[in-house]
Motif scaffolding. Structure first.
Motif, PDB file in Angstrom:
ATOM      1  N   PRO A  16       5.113  -2.747 -10.339  1.00 19.13           N
ATOM      2  CA  PRO A  16       5.155  -1.887  -9.149  1.00 19.13           C
ATOM      3  C   PRO A  16       6.352  -0.943  -9.166  1.00 19.13           C
ATOM      4  O   PRO A  16       7.411  -1.277  -9.683  1.00 19.13           O
ATOM      5  CB  PRO A  16       5.253  -2.878  -7.994  1.00 19.13           C
ATOM      6  CG  PRO A  16       5.865  -4.094  -8.593  1.00 19.13           C
ATOM      7  CD  PRO A  16       5.392  -4.138 -10.017  1.00 19.13           C
ATOM      8  N   LEU A  17       6.151   0.237  -8.588  1.00 20.23           N
ATOM      9  CA  LEU A  17       7.225   1.222  -8.492  1.00 20.23           C
ATOM     10  C   LEU A  17       8.126   0.958  -7.292  1.00 20.23           C
ATOM     11  O   LEU A  17       9.265   1.388  -7.258  1.00 20.23           O
ATOM     12  CB  LEU A  17       6.635   2.632  -8.383  1.00 20.23           C
ATOM     13  CG  LEU A  17       5.799   3.077  -9.582  1.00 20.23           C
ATOM     14  CD1 LEU A  17       5.180   4.457  -9.313  1.00 20.23           C
ATOM     15  CD2 LEU A  17       6.638   3.113 -10.847  1.00 20.23           C
ATOM     16  N   ARG A  18       7.595   0.247  -6.308  1.00 23.45           N
ATOM     17  CA  ARG A  18       8.349  -0.071  -5.096  1.00 23.45           C
ATOM     18  C   ARG A  18       8.474  -1.587  -4.954  1.00 23.45           C
ATOM     19  O   ARG A  18       7.644  -2.325  -5.462  1.00 23.45           O
ATOM     20  CB  ARG A  18       7.622   0.484  -3.875  1.00 23.45           C
ATOM     21  CG  ARG A  18       7.505   1.970  -3.902  1.00 23.45           C
ATOM     22  CD  ARG A  18       6.814   2.468  -2.647  1.00 23.45           C
ATOM     23  NE  ARG A  18       6.371   3.827  -2.883  1.00 23.45           N
ATOM     24  CZ  ARG A  18       5.206   4.315  -2.534  1.00 23.45           C
ATOM     25  NH1 ARG A  18       4.349   3.547  -1.892  1.00 23.45           N
ATOM     26  NH2 ARG A  18       4.887   5.553  -2.808  1.00 23.45           N
ATOM     27  N   PRO A  19       9.478  -2.045  -4.213  1.00 19.56           N
ATOM     28  CA  PRO A  19       9.650  -3.486  -4.029  1.00 19.56           C
ATOM     29  C   PRO A  19       8.453  -4.162  -3.344  1.00 19.56           C
ATOM     30  O   PRO A  19       8.079  -5.258  -3.691  1.00 19.56           O
ATOM     31  CB  PRO A  19      10.890  -3.613  -3.154  1.00 19.56           C
ATOM     32  CG  PRO A  19      11.561  -2.303  -3.183  1.00 19.56           C
ATOM     33  CD  PRO A  19      10.544  -1.283  -3.580  1.00 19.56           C
ATOM     34  N   SER A  20       7.849  -3.497  -2.349  1.00 26.48           N
ATOM     35  CA  SER A  20       6.698  -4.105  -1.672  1.00 26.48           C
ATOM     36  C   SER A  20       5.459  -3.870  -2.530  1.00 26.48           C
ATOM     37  O   SER A  20       5.176  -2.749  -2.937  1.00 26.48           O
ATOM     38  CB  SER A  20       6.499  -3.493  -0.282  1.00 26.48           C
ATOM     39  OG  SER A  20       6.193  -2.130  -0.393  1.00 26.48           O
ATOM     40  N   ARG A  21       4.765  -4.937  -2.818  1.00 28.57           N
ATOM     41  CA  ARG A  21       3.594  -4.853  -3.703  1.00 28.57           C
ATOM     42  C   ARG A  21       2.343  -4.604  -2.869  1.00 28.57           C
ATOM     43  O   ARG A  21       1.956  -5.435  -2.074  1.00 28.57           O
ATOM     44  CB  ARG A  21       3.463  -6.131  -4.503  1.00 28.57           C
ATOM     45  CG  ARG A  21       4.678  -6.356  -5.387  1.00 28.57           C
ATOM     46  CD  ARG A  21       4.497  -7.597  -6.159  1.00 28.57           C
ATOM     47  NE  ARG A  21       3.554  -7.318  -7.233  1.00 28.57           N
ATOM     48  CZ  ARG A  21       3.695  -7.749  -8.475  1.00 28.57           C
ATOM     49  NH1 ARG A  21       4.713  -8.488  -8.783  1.00 28.57           N
ATOM     50  NH2 ARG A  21       2.817  -7.459  -9.390  1.00 28.57           N
ATOM     51  N   ASN A  22       1.734  -3.451  -3.059  1.00 35.84           N
ATOM     52  CA  ASN A  22       0.492  -3.142  -2.380  1.00 35.84           C
ATOM     53  C   ASN A  22      -0.643  -3.937  -3.003  1.00 35.84           C
ATOM     54  O   ASN A  22      -0.674  -4.156  -4.198  1.00 35.84           O
ATOM     55  CB  ASN A  22       0.190  -1.646  -2.475  1.00 35.84           C
ATOM     56  CG  ASN A  22       1.213  -0.820  -1.745  1.00 35.84           C
ATOM     57  OD1 ASN A  22       1.720  -1.241  -0.715  1.00 35.84           O
ATOM     58  ND2 ASN A  22       1.522   0.349  -2.265  1.00 35.84           N
ATOM     59  N   THR A  23      -1.578  -4.340  -2.184  1.00 27.41           N
ATOM     60  CA  THR A  23      -2.738  -5.082  -2.658  1.00 27.41           C
ATOM     61  C   THR A  23      -3.923  -4.137  -2.755  1.00 27.41           C
ATOM     62  O   THR A  23      -4.122  -3.282  -1.893  1.00 27.41           O
ATOM     63  CB  THR A  23      -3.065  -6.235  -1.696  1.00 27.41           C
ATOM     64  OG1 THR A  23      -1.912  -7.069  -1.578  1.00 27.41           O
ATOM     65  CG2 THR A  23      -4.218  -7.062  -2.206  1.00 27.41           C
ATOM     66  N   TYR A  24      -4.691  -4.308  -3.811  1.00 27.06           N
ATOM     67  CA  TYR A  24      -5.886  -3.504  -4.051  1.00 27.06           C
ATOM     68  C   TYR A  24      -7.077  -4.426  -4.230  1.00 27.06           C
ATOM     69  O   TYR A  24      -6.921  -5.589  -4.583  1.00 27.06           O
ATOM     70  CB  TYR A  24      -5.711  -2.651  -5.317  1.00 27.06           C
ATOM     71  CG  TYR A  24      -4.607  -1.634  -5.190  1.00 27.06           C
ATOM     72  CD1 TYR A  24      -4.880  -0.334  -4.819  1.00 27.06           C
ATOM     73  CD2 TYR A  24      -3.280  -1.982  -5.428  1.00 27.06           C
ATOM     74  CE1 TYR A  24      -3.863   0.602  -4.684  1.00 27.06           C
ATOM     75  CE2 TYR A  24      -2.253  -1.055  -5.296  1.00 27.06           C
ATOM     76  CZ  TYR A  24      -2.563   0.232  -4.925  1.00 27.06           C
ATOM     77  OH  TYR A  24      -1.557   1.158  -4.783  1.00 27.06           O
ATOM     78  N   GLN A  42      -9.264   0.003  -4.860  1.00 21.12           N
ATOM     79  CA  GLN A  42      -8.929   0.693  -3.615  1.00 21.12           C
ATOM     80  C   GLN A  42      -7.848  -0.081  -2.883  1.00 21.12           C
ATOM     81  O   GLN A  42      -7.922  -1.318  -2.788  1.00 21.12           O
ATOM     82  CB  GLN A  42     -10.155   0.826  -2.729  1.00 21.12           C
ATOM     83  CG  GLN A  42      -9.892   1.611  -1.452  1.00 21.12           C
ATOM     84  CD  GLN A  42     -11.161   1.828  -0.661  1.00 21.12           C
ATOM     85  OE1 GLN A  42     -11.996   0.928  -0.566  1.00 21.12           O
ATOM     86  NE2 GLN A  42     -11.314   3.015  -0.107  1.00 21.12           N
ATOM     87  N   GLY A  43      -6.845   0.635  -2.376  1.00 20.49           N
ATOM     88  CA  GLY A  43      -5.752   0.016  -1.627  1.00 20.49           C
ATOM     89  C   GLY A  43      -6.245  -0.573  -0.320  1.00 20.49           C
ATOM     90  O   GLY A  43      -6.990   0.075   0.409  1.00 20.49           O
ATOM     91  N   VAL A  44      -5.817  -1.788  -0.010  1.00 19.10           N
ATOM     92  CA  VAL A  44      -6.240  -2.467   1.210  1.00 19.10           C
ATOM     93  C   VAL A  44      -5.694  -1.741   2.434  1.00 19.10           C
ATOM     94  O   VAL A  44      -6.414  -1.476   3.386  1.00 19.10           O
ATOM     95  CB  VAL A  44      -5.778  -3.946   1.205  1.00 19.10           C
ATOM     96  CG1 VAL A  44      -6.045  -4.617   2.537  1.00 19.10           C
ATOM     97  CG2 VAL A  44      -6.464  -4.695   0.076  1.00 19.10           C
ATOM     98  N   ARG A  45      -4.414  -1.395   2.425  1.00 17.52           N
ATOM     99  CA  ARG A  45      -3.794  -0.736   3.584  1.00 17.52           C
ATOM    100  C   ARG A  45      -4.002   0.769   3.583  1.00 17.52           C
ATOM    101  O   ARG A  45      -4.300   1.356   4.600  1.00 17.52           O
ATOM    102  CB  ARG A  45      -2.300  -1.034   3.631  1.00 17.52           C
ATOM    103  CG  ARG A  45      -2.000  -2.450   4.074  1.00 17.52           C
ATOM    104  CD  ARG A  45      -0.525  -2.662   4.216  1.00 17.52           C
ATOM    105  NE  ARG A  45      -0.005  -2.985   2.888  1.00 17.52           N
ATOM    106  CZ  ARG A  45       1.250  -3.103   2.577  1.00 17.52           C
ATOM    107  NH1 ARG A  45       2.167  -2.895   3.485  1.00 17.52           N
ATOM    108  NH2 ARG A  45       1.620  -3.423   1.368  1.00 17.52           N
ATOM    109  N   SER A  46      -3.850   1.390   2.429  1.00 20.74           N
ATOM    110  CA  SER A  46      -3.886   2.852   2.364  1.00 20.74           C
ATOM    111  C   SER A  46      -5.289   3.428   2.239  1.00 20.74           C
ATOM    112  O   SER A  46      -5.526   4.571   2.634  1.00 20.74           O
ATOM    113  CB  SER A  46      -3.051   3.336   1.178  1.00 20.74           C
ATOM    114  OG  SER A  46      -3.659   2.917  -0.041  1.00 20.74           O
ATOM    115  N   GLY A  47      -6.205   2.674   1.647  1.00 20.28           N
ATOM    116  CA  GLY A  47      -7.551   3.188   1.422  1.00 20.28           C
ATOM    117  C   GLY A  47      -7.650   4.103   0.211  1.00 20.28           C
ATOM    118  O   GLY A  47      -8.714   4.607  -0.112  1.00 20.28           O
TER     119      GLY A  47
END
Length: 85
Positions: A16-24, A42-47
């Motif tokens: 990951p590029l950021r500390p918080s890991r986005n879920t897909y 597809q990103g769970v939060r961002s879509g």
């Protein structure tokens, strides 16, 4: 070649590029056209959706959340009781 991830499975970036890991979520296993399997996710939060190689993602099940679900329930309960006061 065998696909490592199934459609509907939750995954996270391997680096990951950021500390918080986005879920897909894996939307589709793409046809085998390169040296490694590719997925449409597809990103769970961002879509936001994108195509990734298998080496770029890991199963989300392999990672523990940074805040436990029990703690989250406590926080929500505290917020709700504060609103009632």
């Amino acid at each position: 070649m065998i696909y490592k991830f199934e459609v509907g499975q939750s995954v996270v970036p391997a680096c990951p590029l950021r500390p918080s890991r986005n879920t897909y979520v894996v939307l589709k296993q793409l046809p085998l056209t390169s040296y490694e399997p590719q997925y449409w996710v597809q990103g769970v939060r961002s879509g936001v959706d994108c195509i990734v190689c298998e080496s770029q993602i890991e199963a989300a099940d392999d990672h523990r959340p940074s805040v436990s679900f029990a703690a989250m329930g406590t926080l929500e309960t505290g917020i709700q009781s504060a609103k009632r006061s």
